[in-house]
Design a protein around this motif. Structure first.
Motif, PDB file in Angstrom:
ATOM      1  N   LEU A 223       0.836  -1.208   0.000  1.00  0.00           N
ATOM      2  CA  LEU A 223       0.000   0.000   0.000  1.00  0.00           C
ATOM      3  C   LEU A 223       0.873   1.261   0.000  1.00  0.00           C
ATOM      4  O   LEU A 223       0.638   2.200  -0.758  1.00  0.00           O
ATOM      5  N   ILE A 224       1.896   1.269   0.835  1.00  0.00           N
ATOM      6  CA  ILE A 224       2.763   2.454   0.909  1.00  0.00           C
ATOM      7  C   ILE A 224       3.474   2.660  -0.434  1.00  0.00           C
ATOM      8  O   ILE A 224       3.601   3.773  -0.930  1.00  0.00           O
ATOM      9  N   LYS A 225       3.903   1.546  -1.018  1.00  0.00           N
ATOM     10  CA  LYS A 225       4.599   1.661  -2.310  1.00  0.00           C
ATOM     11  C   LYS A 225       3.648   2.216  -3.380  1.00  0.00           C
ATOM     12  O   LYS A 225       4.000   3.140  -4.118  1.00  0.00           O
ATOM     13  N   ASP A 226       2.441   1.651  -3.449  1.00  0.00           N
ATOM     14  CA  ASP A 226       1.461   2.126  -4.438  1.00  0.00           C
ATOM     15  C   ASP A 226       1.154   3.616  -4.241  1.00  0.00           C
ATOM     16  O   ASP A 226       1.119   4.380  -5.195  1.00  0.00           O
ATOM     17  N   LEU A 227       0.928   3.989  -2.966  1.00  0.00           N
ATOM     18  CA  LEU A 227       0.564   5.383  -2.699  1.00  0.00           C
ATOM     19  C   LEU A 227       1.731   6.321  -2.990  1.00  0.00           C
ATOM     20  O   LEU A 227       1.545   7.397  -3.558  1.00  0.00           O
ATOM     21  N   SER A 228       2.952   5.897  -2.619  1.00  0.00           N
ATOM     22  CA  SER A 228       4.084   6.804  -2.849  1.00  0.00           C
ATOM     23  C   SER A 228       4.316   6.985  -4.341  1.00  0.00           C
ATOM     24  O   SER A 228       4.654   8.076  -4.796  1.00  0.00           O
ATOM     25  N   ASP A 229       4.070   5.916  -5.132  1.00  0.00           N
ATOM     26  CA  ASP A 229       4.221   6.047  -6.595  1.00  0.00           C
ATOM     27  C   ASP A 229       3.102   6.920  -7.167  1.00  0.00           C
ATOM     28  O   ASP A 229       3.360   7.865  -7.900  1.00  0.00           O
ATOM     29  N   SER A 230       1.849   6.593  -6.804  1.00  0.00           N
ATOM     30  CA  SER A 230       0.743   7.273  -7.474  1.00  0.00           C
ATOM     31  C   SER A 230       0.583   8.719  -6.992  1.00  0.00           C
ATOM     32  O   SER A 230       0.154   9.581  -7.742  1.00  0.00           O
ATOM     33  N   LEU A 231       0.938   8.995  -5.734  1.00  0.00           N
ATOM     34  CA  LEU A 231       0.770  10.362  -5.226  1.00  0.00           C
ATOM     35  C   LEU A 231       2.091  11.141  -5.263  1.00  0.00           C
ATOM     36  O   LEU A 231       2.156  12.273  -4.790  1.00  0.00           O
ATOM     37  N   ASP A 232       3.142  10.515  -5.783  1.00  0.00           N
ATOM     38  CA  ASP A 232       4.457  11.144  -5.900  1.00  0.00           C
ATOM     39  C   ASP A 232       4.942  11.686  -4.545  1.00  0.00           C
ATOM     40  O   ASP A 232       5.385  12.837  -4.422  1.00  0.00           O
ATOM     41  N   LEU A 233       4.826  10.831  -3.542  1.00  0.00           N
ATOM     42  CA  LEU A 233       5.175  11.245  -2.183  1.00  0.00           C
ATOM     43  C   LEU A 233       6.670  11.074  -1.913  1.00  0.00           C
ATOM     44  O   LEU A 233       7.306  10.162  -2.448  1.00  0.00           O
ATOM     45  N   THR A 234       7.186  11.937  -1.067  1.00  0.00           N
ATOM     46  CA  THR A 234       8.500  11.703  -0.471  1.00  0.00           C
ATOM     47  C   THR A 234       8.224  11.037   0.878  1.00  0.00           C
ATOM     48  O   THR A 234       7.349  11.493   1.621  1.00  0.00           O
ATOM     49  N   VAL A 235       8.940   9.943   1.160  1.00  0.00           N
ATOM     50  CA  VAL A 235       8.623   9.186   2.383  1.00  0.00           C
ATOM     51  C   VAL A 235       9.871   9.052   3.265  1.00  0.00           C
ATOM     52  O   VAL A 235      10.943   8.689   2.783  1.00  0.00           O
ATOM     53  N   PHE A 236       9.691   9.369   4.550  1.00  0.00           N
ATOM     54  CA  PHE A 236      10.725   9.187   5.574  1.00  0.00           C
ATOM     55  C   PHE A 236      10.180   8.111   6.502  1.00  0.00           C
ATOM     56  O   PHE A 236       9.209   8.351   7.213  1.00  0.00           O
ATOM     57  N   MET A 237      10.769   6.920   6.454  1.00  0.00           N
ATOM     58  CA  MET A 237      10.172   5.788   7.172  1.00  0.00           C
ATOM     59  C   MET A 237      11.177   5.144   8.139  1.00  0.00           C
ATOM     60  O   MET A 237      12.148   4.514   7.714  1.00  0.00           O
ATOM     61  N   ILE A 238      10.894   5.297   9.432  1.00  0.00           N
ATOM     62  CA  ILE A 238      11.689   4.570  10.423  1.00  0.00           C
ATOM     63  C   ILE A 238      11.196   3.136  10.436  1.00  0.00           C
ATOM     64  O   ILE A 238       9.986   2.901  10.494  1.00  0.00           O
ATOM     65  N   THR A 239      12.113   2.192  10.373  1.00  0.00           N
ATOM     66  CA  THR A 239      11.649   0.801  10.415  1.00  0.00           C
ATOM     67  C   THR A 239      12.742  -0.141  10.908  1.00  0.00           C
ATOM     68  O   THR A 239      13.930   0.151  10.805  1.00  0.00           O
ATOM     69  N   HIS A 240      12.285  -1.247  11.487  1.00  0.00           N
ATOM     70  CA  HIS A 240      13.202  -2.341  11.812  1.00  0.00           C
ATOM     71  C   HIS A 240      12.929  -3.502  10.864  1.00  0.00           C
ATOM     72  O   HIS A 240      13.522  -4.560  10.994  1.00  0.00           O
ATOM     73  N   ASP A 241      11.976  -3.284   9.953  1.00  0.00           N
ATOM     74  CA  ASP A 241      11.477  -4.386   9.130  1.00  0.00           C
ATOM     75  C   ASP A 241      12.314  -4.510   7.849  1.00  0.00           C
ATOM     76  O   ASP A 241      12.209  -3.694   6.934  1.00  0.00           O
ATOM     77  N   LEU A 242      13.138  -5.548   7.817  1.00  0.00           N
ATOM     78  CA  LEU A 242      14.047  -5.719   6.665  1.00  0.00           C
ATOM     79  C   LEU A 242      13.282  -5.944   5.370  1.00  0.00           C
ATOM     80  O   LEU A 242      13.709  -5.503   4.307  1.00  0.00           O
ATOM     81  N   ASP A 243      12.137  -6.625   5.461  1.00  0.00           N
ATOM     82  CA  ASP A 243      11.343  -6.831   4.228  1.00  0.00           C
ATOM     83  C   ASP A 243      10.891  -5.496   3.659  1.00  0.00           C
ATOM     84  O   ASP A 243      10.938  -5.285   2.455  1.00  0.00           O
ATOM     85  N   SER A 244      10.459  -4.584   4.537  1.00  0.00           N
ATOM     86  CA  SER A 244      10.038  -3.256   4.069  1.00  0.00           C
ATOM     87  C   SER A 244      11.205  -2.544   3.389  1.00  0.00           C
ATOM     88  O   SER A 244      11.037  -1.907   2.350  1.00  0.00           O
ATOM     89  N   LEU A 245      12.382  -2.658   3.993  1.00  0.00           N
ATOM     90  CA  LEU A 245      13.551  -1.967   3.419  1.00  0.00           C
ATOM     91  C   LEU A 245      13.815  -2.457   2.003  1.00  0.00           C
ATOM     92  O   LEU A 245      14.065  -1.663   1.094  1.00  0.00           O
ATOM     93  N   TYR A 246      13.757  -3.782   1.844  1.00  0.00           N
ATOM     94  CA  TYR A 246      14.038  -4.347   0.519  1.00  0.00           C
ATOM     95  C   TYR A 246      12.907  -4.071  -0.468  1.00  0.00           C
ATOM     96  O   TYR A 246      13.136  -3.928  -1.654  1.00  0.00           O
ATOM     97  N   THR A 247      11.671  -4.028   0.034  1.00  0.00           N
ATOM     98  CA  THR A 247      10.529  -3.930  -0.881  1.00  0.00           C
ATOM     99  C   THR A 247      10.267  -2.509  -1.351  1.00  0.00           C
ATOM    100  O   THR A 247       9.974  -2.290  -2.512  1.00  0.00           O
ATOM    101  N   ILE A 248      10.356  -1.533  -0.437  1.00  0.00           N
ATOM    102  CA  ILE A 248       9.817  -0.227  -0.853  1.00  0.00           C
ATOM    103  C   ILE A 248      10.791   0.939  -0.827  1.00  0.00           C
ATOM    104  O   ILE A 248      10.460   2.000  -1.320  1.00  0.00           O
TER     105      ILE A 248
END
Ligand SMILES: Nc1ncnc2c1ncn2[C@@H]1O[C@H](COP(=O)(O)OP(=O)(O)OP(=O)(O)O)[C@@H](O)[C@H]1O
Length: 271
Positions: A196-221
């Motif tokens: 969802l975050i990937k789709d929204l950041s692409d379609s809404l042309d968002l700049t995203v600052f995301m704190i995460t410990h989730d390695l899958d998120s890092l690799y995916t988006i």
């Protein structure tokens, strides 16, 4: 004779959404950041990682004005936030949205009222239009229409995150801050939220600052990942580049068993 033209300042719109220069953050004797620099470019999805207590949340809070820096400069869209008037702050505040870790929804309001709250605060639109816009944002984040009438306590963890995201997007921000968006979600829910975050950041042309410990998120988006250690950002690079870093923490993080598994899964997905 030619005279040197005076340097023309870059228009504020061309400025990166986030520029942190020489940030110092302290709590008493505890120095959390010392001369920290970080630039986030327009349209970039930046992951922010670091060991526990390295100051990821303090960095986020400093950028959005919840903590006053003890030194350095923070510019948002080219504006020095310390120098900005109250009016400028209010105008700039509309340009970003924040999804806090626990969602930070008002427990006594319905989801629709929560999403509508920033619209009531920052616009003079009629109530009927505000509620319509809130319903649109609720749909945008994949929540069923019936969720609008529910209170936060009546939602699942994943639904609560989506409701928080709908509220963060209420004012059509250009910049989105996410604090551990997939924390507490099961792996399937986390993958769906990443998507969802990937789709929204692409379609809404968002700049995203995301704190995460989730390695899958890092690799995916993410496009790039900033690593906090030693009170600074010690690296900012695409995740594939960080895998080759010599820094002990980065090595352990990306090449430890969990990092390797996330990397392999990402490679398999991209085939
Ligand atoms: N309000 C506060 N008062 C005093 N110290 C604080 C406060 N907020 C944060 N700190 C300290 O700042 C340091 C960084 O905290 P922060 O919450 O930013 O770490 P983090 O990298 O987000 O950690 P985690 O990954 O565990 O959430 C810690 O030493 C913490 O104790």
């Amino acid at each position: 004779m030619k005279t040197a033209a005076a340097p023309v300042p870059a228009p504020a719109e061309a400025a990166p959404p986030i520029q942190v220069e020489g940030l110092v953050s302290r709590f008493g004797d505890n120095v959390v950041h010392d001369d920290l620099d970080l630039t986030v470019e327009r349209g970039e999805v930046l992951g922010v990682v670091g060991g526990s207590g390295t100051g990821k949340s303090v960095l986020l809070n400093s950028i959005i004005g919840l903590k006053t820096p003890d030194g350095g400069v923070i510019r948002l869209f080219g504006e020095d936030m310390q120098e900005a008037s109250r009016r400028k702050w209010t105008a700039l505040e509309r340009r970003w949205g924040v999804l806090f870790q626990q969602g930070a929804l008002f427990s006594n309001l319905t989801v629709r009222e929560n999403v509508a709250a920033p619209l009531f605060e920052h616009t003079r639109l009629p109530k009927s239009e505000i509620l319509e816009l809130a319903d649109l944002k609720i749909a945008l984040t994949g929540l069923p229409p019936r969720a609008g009438a529910l209170k936060p306590a009546e939602l699942s963890g994943g639904m609560r995150k989506r409701a928080g995201l709908a509220r963060a997007l209420a004012l059509d921000p250009e910049l989105l801050f996410l604090d551990e968006p997939t924390a507490g979600l099961d792996p399937i829910g986390a993958a769906a939220f990443d998507e969802l975050i990937k789709d929204l950041s692409d379609s809404l042309d968002l700049t995203v600052f995301m704190i995460t410990h989730d390695l899958d998120s890092l690799y995916t988006i993410t496009d790039r990942v900033a690593v906090l250690a030693d009170k600074k950002v010690i690296a900012k690079a695409p995740v594939e580049e960080l895998e080759h870093s010599d820094h002990p923490w980065i090595k352990e993080y990306f090449l430890g068993p969990r990092g390797r598994a996330a990397g392999k899964a990402a490679t398999a997905r991209s085939r």
